[in-house]
Design an enzyme around this catalytic site. Structure first.
Site, PDB file in Angstrom:
ATOM      1  N   PRO A   2       0.832  -1.207   0.000  1.00 54.47           N
ATOM      2  CG  PRO A   2      -0.639  -1.499   1.770  1.00 54.47           C
ATOM      3  CD  PRO A   2       0.631  -2.014   1.196  1.00 54.47           C
ATOM      4  CD  GLU A   3       3.012   3.120  -4.197  1.00 51.40           C
ATOM      5  OE1 GLU A   3       3.173   4.318  -4.464  1.00 51.40           O
ATOM      6  OE2 GLU A   3       3.402   2.209  -4.930  1.00 51.40           O
ATOM      7  CE  LYS A  55       5.346   4.107   1.313  1.00 53.53           C
ATOM      8  NZ  LYS A  55       6.279   3.052   0.930  1.00 53.53           N
TER       9      LYS A  55
END
Ligand SMILES: [Zn+2]
Length: 297
Positions: A2-3, A55
């Protein structure tokens, strides 16, 4: 992985479901969290808000106390109605947080810590974060200065450095470099200030475009389909990432892929639009690493 945009959407979804509600049950497989819950129970606290910082995902409880989680490669938060069937096996559960209306479940989240806000703010992970393009107080000049302060890094690695600019991951890295026509293997020192400014402007544009309302699925918070090309059909969402060997969407040359940086992350780039790599970069100087900004959609 995930970014920043994915974490931002997840935080927004969790915030909508949980903010203002009282925790009725808290359970975790992390001994450190369980200890805190035993000493100062999370159950009975109000969830004030959920927000993304780079993040990292931060859940603020009354007290106040903050739960920080980081998804790394495979972690995710899901939101369920009570009695709704989970979409992941129970063995992947790491944290459960229940309210009367919604249950939030963290699956395979490898990093979780709970701390008072001032203690959290002092941790390296939060204190050292660079400017985050998805926050309203984002300052592009500061991000540019932090990148410029890393002259020996290859630009692709500098973009991944969360202490320079927060939230960019491996997909955006390649996409932003392609859109800006900058060679991923050029060192920061080889780039002109205008190149760095252009990279940041494009990163901001791409990341913000991917958190526009309506792009987030309601339940599965981590499968949002990221796109940078402005096109919505699944085969055309990205310029270069994951497209090794396929023709460049601009010039038709085959897209190349190479492992790069201390963590050997995949970099995708077009040798014609962005230069062939280190040898040519070092032989040609900064001028030839740059190409005029083109239409990106
Ligand atoms: Zn090309």
């Amino acid at each position: 992985m995930p970014e920043g945009d994915t974490i931002f959407r997840a935080a927004r979804t969790l915030n909508r479901a949980l903010a203002g509600r009282t925790v009725t049950r808290f359970e975790s497989v992390f001994p450190a969290l369980t200890r805190i819950d035993t000493d100062t129970p999370i159950s009975g606290r109000t969830i004030d808000r959920v927000e993304a910082r780079g993040k990292h995902l931060l859940m603020w409880f009354s007290g106040p106390i903050v739960l920080r989680t980081h998804m790394r490669m495979n972690g995710s938060w899901h939101i369920y109605r009570p009695h709704e069937r989970w979409q992941r096996p129970h063995r992947d559960m790491r944290i459960i947080l229940e309210t009367d209306a919604f249950h939030a479940v963290a699956f395979n989240v490898p990093v979780a810590e709970m701390a008072a806000p001032d203690a959290l703010a002092r941790t390296r992970q939060i204190h050292d974060l660079g400017p985050d393009p998805l926050t309203e107080d984002f300052r592009a000049e500061e991000a540019a200065a932090r990148i410029a302060a890393r002259p020996a890094l290859e630009i692709a690695d500098a973009l991944l450095d969360q202490t320079a600019i927060a939230g960019i991951g491996n997909v955006y890295k390649s996409e932003v470099l392609f859109a800006a026509r900058v060679n991923p293997f050029a060192s920061v020192a080889e780039l002109a200030p205008a190149d760095i400014e252009r990279l940041i402007a494009i990163a901001v544009m791409f990341m913000r475009a991917n958190v526009v309302e309506g792009t987030s699925p309601a339940i599965e918070t981590y499968r949002g389909l990221r796109r940078t090309t402005g096109r919505s059909d699944p085969g055309a969402r990205l310029w270069v990432y994951g497209r090794g060997g396929k023709p460049c969407r601009r010039c038709g040359s085959p897209i190349l892929r190479r492992r790069q940086g201390p963590h050997a992350r995949s970099t995708y780039w077009c040798p014609r639009c962005q230069g062939t790599g280190r040898d040519e970069v070092s032989g040609s100087g900064p001028q030839k690493n740059r190409a005029p900004l083109d239409r990106t959609r």
